[in-house]
Scaffold this motif. Structure first.
Motif, PDB file in Angstrom:
ATOM      1  N   TRP A 109      37.897  31.878  38.069  1.00  0.00           N
ATOM      2  CA  TRP A 109      38.554  32.853  38.949  1.00  0.00           C
ATOM      3  C   TRP A 109      37.556  33.964  39.198  1.00  0.00           C
ATOM      4  N   LYS A 110      37.578  34.463  40.429  1.00  0.00           N
ATOM      5  CA  LYS A 110      36.722  35.601  40.777  1.00  0.00           C
ATOM      6  C   LYS A 110      37.624  36.791  41.052  1.00  0.00           C
ATOM      7  N   GLN A 111      37.114  37.955  40.743  1.00  0.00           N
ATOM      8  CA  GLN A 111      37.910  39.156  40.994  1.00  0.00           C
ATOM      9  C   GLN A 111      37.037  40.255  41.581  1.00  0.00           C
ATOM     10  N   ALA A 112      37.564  40.876  42.632  1.00  0.00           N
ATOM     11  CA  ALA A 112      36.925  42.068  43.219  1.00  0.00           C
ATOM     12  C   ALA A 112      38.034  43.089  43.396  1.00  0.00           C
ATOM     13  N   GLY A 113      37.973  44.183  42.665  1.00  0.00           N
ATOM     14  CA  GLY A 113      39.067  45.159  42.697  1.00  0.00           C
ATOM     15  C   GLY A 113      40.341  44.487  42.208  1.00  0.00           C
ATOM     16  N   ASP A 114      41.401  44.572  43.026  1.00  0.00           N
ATOM     17  CA  ASP A 114      42.678  43.969  42.617  1.00  0.00           C
ATOM     18  C   ASP A 114      42.830  42.538  43.099  1.00  0.00           C
ATOM     19  N   VAL A 115      41.855  42.062  43.849  1.00  0.00           N
ATOM     20  CA  VAL A 115      42.007  40.744  44.477  1.00  0.00           C
ATOM     21  C   VAL A 115      41.360  39.664  43.606  1.00  0.00           C
ATOM     22  N   ARG A 116      42.121  38.582  43.385  1.00  0.00           N
ATOM     23  CA  ARG A 116      41.639  37.452  42.581  1.00  0.00           C
ATOM     24  C   ARG A 116      41.719  36.173  43.381  1.00  0.00           C
ATOM     25  N   TRP A 117      40.736  35.315  43.269  1.00  0.00           N
ATOM     26  CA  TRP A 117      40.821  34.027  43.930  1.00  0.00           C
ATOM     27  C   TRP A 117      40.148  32.965  43.057  1.00  0.00           C
ATOM     28  N   ALA A 118      40.616  31.740  43.222  1.00  0.00           N
ATOM     29  CA  ALA A 118      40.108  30.643  42.391  1.00  0.00           C
ATOM     30  C   ALA A 118      38.961  29.932  43.111  1.00  0.00           C
ATOM     31  N   ARG A 574      29.204  42.830  42.088  1.00  0.00           N
ATOM     32  CA  ARG A 574      30.517  43.506  42.163  1.00  0.00           C
ATOM     33  C   ARG A 574      31.650  42.571  41.726  1.00  0.00           C
ATOM     34  N   LEU A 575      31.364  41.261  41.652  1.00  0.00           N
ATOM     35  CA  LEU A 575      32.431  40.302  41.333  1.00  0.00           C
ATOM     36  C   LEU A 575      32.507  40.054  39.830  1.00  0.00           C
ATOM     37  N   THR A 576      33.730  39.979  39.309  1.00  0.00           N
ATOM     38  CA  THR A 576      33.939  39.613  37.908  1.00  0.00           C
ATOM     39  C   THR A 576      34.331  38.148  37.876  1.00  0.00           C
ATOM     40  N   THR A 577      33.857  37.434  36.847  1.00  0.00           N
ATOM     41  CA  THR A 577      34.205  36.014  36.710  1.00  0.00           C
ATOM     42  C   THR A 577      35.144  35.837  35.525  1.00  0.00           C
ATOM     43  N   LEU A 578      36.231  35.104  35.741  1.00  0.00           N
ATOM     44  CA  LEU A 578      37.215  34.847  34.682  1.00  0.00           C
ATOM     45  C   LEU A 578      37.319  33.348  34.443  1.00  0.00           C
ATOM     46  N   PRO A 580      38.696  29.482  34.031  1.00  0.00           N
ATOM     47  CA  PRO A 580      39.586  28.752  34.951  1.00  0.00           C
ATOM     48  C   PRO A 580      41.024  28.629  34.458  1.00  0.00           C
ATOM     49  N   TYR A 581      41.190  28.420  33.146  1.00  0.00           N
ATOM     50  CA  TYR A 581      42.538  28.203  32.595  1.00  0.00           C
ATOM     51  C   TYR A 581      42.658  29.005  31.303  1.00  0.00           C
ATOM     52  N   GLY A 582      43.880  29.172  30.866  1.00  0.00           N
ATOM     53  CA  GLY A 582      44.089  29.870  29.605  1.00  0.00           C
ATOM     54  C   GLY A 582      44.642  31.255  29.844  1.00  0.00           C
ATOM     55  N   PRO A 583      44.853  31.999  28.749  1.00  0.00           N
ATOM     56  CA  PRO A 583      45.585  33.273  28.828  1.00  0.00           C
ATOM     57  C   PRO A 583      44.901  34.338  29.687  1.00  0.00           C
ATOM     58  N   ASP A 584      43.554  34.274  29.831  1.00  0.00           N
ATOM     59  CA  ASP A 584      42.859  35.358  30.539  1.00  0.00           C
ATOM     60  C   ASP A 584      42.868  35.214  32.052  1.00  0.00           C
ATOM     61  N   CYS A 585      43.414  34.104  32.552  1.00  0.00           N
ATOM     62  CA  CYS A 585      43.237  33.915  33.999  1.00  0.00           C
ATOM     63  C   CYS A 585      44.518  34.204  34.768  1.00  0.00           C
TER      64      CYS A 585
END
Ligand SMILES: Cc1cc2nc3c(=O)[nH]c(=O)nc-3n(C[C@H](O)[C@H](O)[C@H](O)COP(=O)(O)O)c2cc1C
Length: 585
Positions: A109-118, A574-578, A580-585
Motif C-alpha cells: 500500500w502507498k500513502q500520501a497524506g490521507d490518501v492510500r492506494w494499493a 513523499r510516499l510511505t510504503t505499507l 500488503p496484508y496484515g494489521p498495518d495495512c
C-alpha cells in the motif's frame, strides 16, 4: 435498457464487417499531436470504480499469508529461465497462495497524506486494475472440499466460492490433462478503465490482460508448473464457465468481459511425459461444457463498483462485439516447429548483481515515476533483457522458452528501440525483429534510408539492427505523449505489431491477442529491469501515427501498440510504503 441488454443487442446486431469495425476502432482511438482519443474530459472522482470485486454471499477461504522463506520457497530469478531447474511444487493452499502472491495480489500500500492506494504484483494502466481472476480447481486441502469455481479476492488474498462443480462433470472436463491440472480464467471490468480513459480504454484492458497472463505464467514457473492458454475456446463458453454471463448475479453490478482461459498443471519438465503430450492436446473447451445434466451450483452476487452507472461509449460496444471470439478451434500447439532460442554464448552466467530470488524481484516490481537521466546499462545486460523476449523453442523439450510457452501463436510483435545510454552502443534507433523470418518484411516497410546494420557482440539468434544513429531522447519523450520517462531512461521502445495482416489471417478477435502479446513482453521487461537493478514503466499513452512516421510505415501493416521504458529510477520520498496484508495495512 440495462448494460447487459445493450451488450447483447450490440453483439446480435447485424451491420458492419467486424474486421472493418476493429480497424476503425483502432484508428479512432489513436492519440494525435493535435488531439487525444475521446475520453470523459474530466474525472468524476466520486464515481471512481472500486478496484476490488467481491461476490456478496459467496463463502470466502483465506489463502495463507506466507513469508519470503516459507515453503514453497522461491527459486533464484535466473532459474526461471533454466529448463529443468525448478522441481514441481505439490498442490496445496500454500502453493496457490504463492501463485497469487507472485501474480495478482497486492504487493504494497502507498500513502500520501490521507490518501492510500494499493499496488499489485501485476502493473495496470492508471493503476485501475480491470482484470479479475477465477480458478476452476479440484479438491485442495484446507480450501475446498470438492471441485469448484473460485473468484480471487485480491484485497483479502482469498478465494470466493462462486460455484460447486459436480465431481463427474469436473473429471470429464479435465480428461486427458495431466493430474492436478486446473483452469485459470481472466475477465475485465472494462468500466474501470473507461472511467478514466474513455474509448482508448479497451486497448488498456487488453494490455493489462497480457501483463496478467505474464505474471501468472511466471508465478506458476516459480512453482515448477506449466501454463498454456486454451485459446481455441469461444468467448461465450468462457463467460458461461466463469459465471460472468449470469444476469441474476450481476443485476446492479458492472459487467465483466471474458478474456482468456488457461490450463495450469504441476509438471516436472525433465521427466514428465505431459511435456511432450501437451503438444497434442486441443486448445479449447467444447461449447457444451456447461450443458451437462449435472450443472454447477452457483453462489454470490457481484458487488456494485461505482455509485452511478458506467458512462456509455458506443465505440466500445462496437469493438467488444467485433472482437468477440465466436469460433471454437480444436488446434493443437506445435512448438517443435519453432526456431531455437537465443544462444547466450559460452560464458553465460547470471548477469544480474546479487543473484536475486524470483520472489524478491516479483515483489519489488514497481513502475518508475521518473528517471535520473544519467544511469546507463551495459551491453551485456541490454542483450540479456532482449534475449528474454525472444520466443525461441527449447529443442530437447519441444517447447517454447519461458514465458512464451503460454501463448499458442507465433510472435507478431517486434521492438523499435530508442537507445539512449547503453554502454558500447551508439545512441539511436534500433529494431529487434522477434521472428527472424520477418526481417525482409520490416525492411521493406520502413524508411529506405535506414542502415539495418548488424551489431558486433550481439548474441546468436538475436536479430537486432541499428537503423539510424542519433540522440533520440527528445523524440522518444515527444512520441510518448511528452512523458519525460521515455527520454531520460537508458532506453525506451515501441512494440510494433504485424497488425492488419494478423487480423486478416486469424480474424478480428486476434486484435485483443496483439495487446496480450505486447503486455507479456512488458511483463518480462518489468522483471528484467528489477533484476538488473534498474526500473521500468509501461507507456500506454503515445502518439500513434507520429511513431509510424518516424519508422516509415504508411499503412496499417504495422502499428505501434505499446511503449515501454527502462532506466535508473528517482524515488518519490513523499510516499510511505505499507505492507500488503496484515494489521498495518
Ligand atoms: C498498459 C499500461 C500502460 C501504462 N501507461 C503508463 C503511461 O503512459 N505513463 C506512466 O507514467 N505509467 C504508465 N503505466 C504504469 C502504471 O501507471 C502503473 O503500472 C500503475 O500505476 C501501478 O503501479 P505499479 O506498476 O508500480 O504497480 C502503464 C502501465 C500499464 C500496464
Amino acid at each position: 435498457m440495462n448494460e447487459r441488454a445493450k451488450l447483447a443487442r450490440a453483439r446480435a446486431a447485424p451491420g458492419r464487417d467486424p474486421l472493418e469495425t476493429v480497424l476503425r476502432y483502432h484508428q479512432e482511438t489513436k492519440h494525435h499531436f493535435s488531439h487525444f482519443a475521446r475520453g470523459p474530459g474530466r474525472l468524476d472522482w466520486a464515481n471512481q470504480p472500486d478496484p476490488f470485486r467481491r461476490y456478496e454471499g459467496a463463502s470466502l477461504s483465506a489463502l495463507p499469508l506466507l513469508k519470503p522463506g516459507d515453503i514453497p520457497a522461491s527459486p533464484a530469478y535466473e532459474d526461471l529461465y533454466n529448463p529443468g531447474a525448478i522441481a514441481s511444487a505439490c498442490m496445496s493452499a500454500s502453493s496457490l497462495s504463492r501463485l497469487f502472491e507472485y501474480s495478482l495480489a497486492i504487493s504494497a500500500w502507498k500513502q500520501a497524506g490521507d490518501v492510500r492506494w494499493a499496488l499489485r504484483s501485476n502493473p495496470s494502466s492508471g493503476n485501475l486494475h480491470p482484470t479479475e481472476a477465477y480458478l476452476l480447481i479440484g479438491h485442495v486441502a484446507g480450501l475446498s472440499a470438492g471441485p469448484g469455481l473460485f473468484h480471487y479476492a485480491a484485497k483479502e488474498h482469498a478465494l470466493e466460492l462462486r460455484a460447486r462443480w459436480p465431481e463427474d462433470s469436473f473429471r470429464r472436463l479435465f480428461q486427458g490433462w495431466p493430474p492436478g491440472a486446473f483452469l485459470l480464467g481472466l475477465a475485465s471490468v472494462i468500466w474501470r478503465e473507461t472511467w478514466k480513459y474513455g474509448e482508448r480504454a479497451f486497448r488498456y484492458c487488453q494490455h493489462d490482460v497480457g501483463h496478467a497472463i505474464g505474471s501468472v505464467r511466471i508465478a506458476a514457473r516459480t512453482l515448477g508448473w506449466r501454463m498454456l492458454l486454451l485459446d481455441g475456446s469461444a468467448d461465450d463458453t468462457l463467460a458461461a464457465l466463469l459465471g460472468i454471463d449470469r444476469a441474476e448475479d450481476f443485476e446492479e453490478a458492472e459487467l465483466e468481459h471474458p478474456d482468456c482461459l488457461a490450463v495450469i498443471w504441476p509438471a516436472d519438465e525433465t521427466t514428465d511425459p505431459a511435456t511432450a503430450a501437451v503438444n497434442r492436446l486441443p486448445l479449447s473447451l467444447a461449447p457444451d461444457v456447461l450443458c451437462d445434466a449435472a450443472r454447477p451450483i452457483w453462489s454470490g452476487k457481484a458487488n456494485r463498483l461505482s455509485r452511478d452507472k458506467p458512462m456509455h461509449w458506443e465505440m466500445l460496444d462496437q469493438v467488444v462485439r467485433a472482437s468477440w471470439k465466436s469460433s471454437t478451434e480444436e488446434r493443437a500447439v506445435e512448438w517443435s516447429q519453432g526456431r531455437p532460442g537465443v544462444d547466450p554464448g559460452r560464458d553465460a552466467t547470471c548477469p544480474y548483481p546479487g543473484e536475486p530470488s524470483a520472489g524478491q524481484v516479483i515483489r519489488q516490481r514497481r513502475s518508475a515515476l521518473a528517471f535520473d537521466g544519467t544511469t546507463s546499462i551495459s551491453q551485456g545486460i541490454f542483450f540479456t533483457m532482449l534475449a528474454r523476449v525472444m520466443p525461441g523453442v527449447e529443442r530437447e523439450l519441444c517447447q517454447r522458452v519461458l514465458p512464451w510457452d503460454v501463448l499458442p501463436w507465433d510472435p507478431v510483435i517486434h521492438l523499435a528501440l530508442f537507445v539512449h545510454r547503453v554502454d558500447g552502443l551508439v545512441p539511436g534507433l534500433y529494431l529487434l525483429v522477434r521472428d527472424p523470418t520477418r526481417v525482409a518484411l520490416l525492411r521493406g516497410a520502413t524508411h529506405p534510408h535506414f542502415a539495418w546494420t548488424s551489431l558486433a557482440g550481439c548474441p546468436d539468434g538475436l536479430p537486432m539492427f541499428l537503423l539510424q544513429m542519433g540522440d533520440a531522447r527528445a523524440l522518444a519523450a515527444e512520441l510518448s505523449c511528452g512523458q519525460d520517462i521515455a527520454g531520460t531512461g537508458a532506453f525506451s521502445l515501441g512494440m510494433i505489431a504485424e497488425f492488419e495482416p494478423s487480423l486478416r489471417w486469424h480474424g478480428p478477435w486476434f486484435y485483443r491477442r496483439l495487446f496480450w502479446e505486447a503486455g507479456l513482453i512488458g511483463q518480462v521487461l518489468y522483471l528484467e529491469a528489477e533484476a538488473a537493478g534498474v526500473r521500468a514503466t509501461g507507456i500506454g499513452c503515445f502518439f500513434d501515427d507520429p511513431v509510424h512516421q518516424v519508422l516509415g510505415f504508411d499503412d496499417a501493416r504495422f502499428q505501434s501498440l505499446y511503449h515501454f521504458t527502462i532506466g535508473g529510477p528517482v524515488e518519490d520520498s513523499r510516499l510511505t510504503t505499507l505492507p500488503p496484508y496484515g494489521p498495518d495495512c
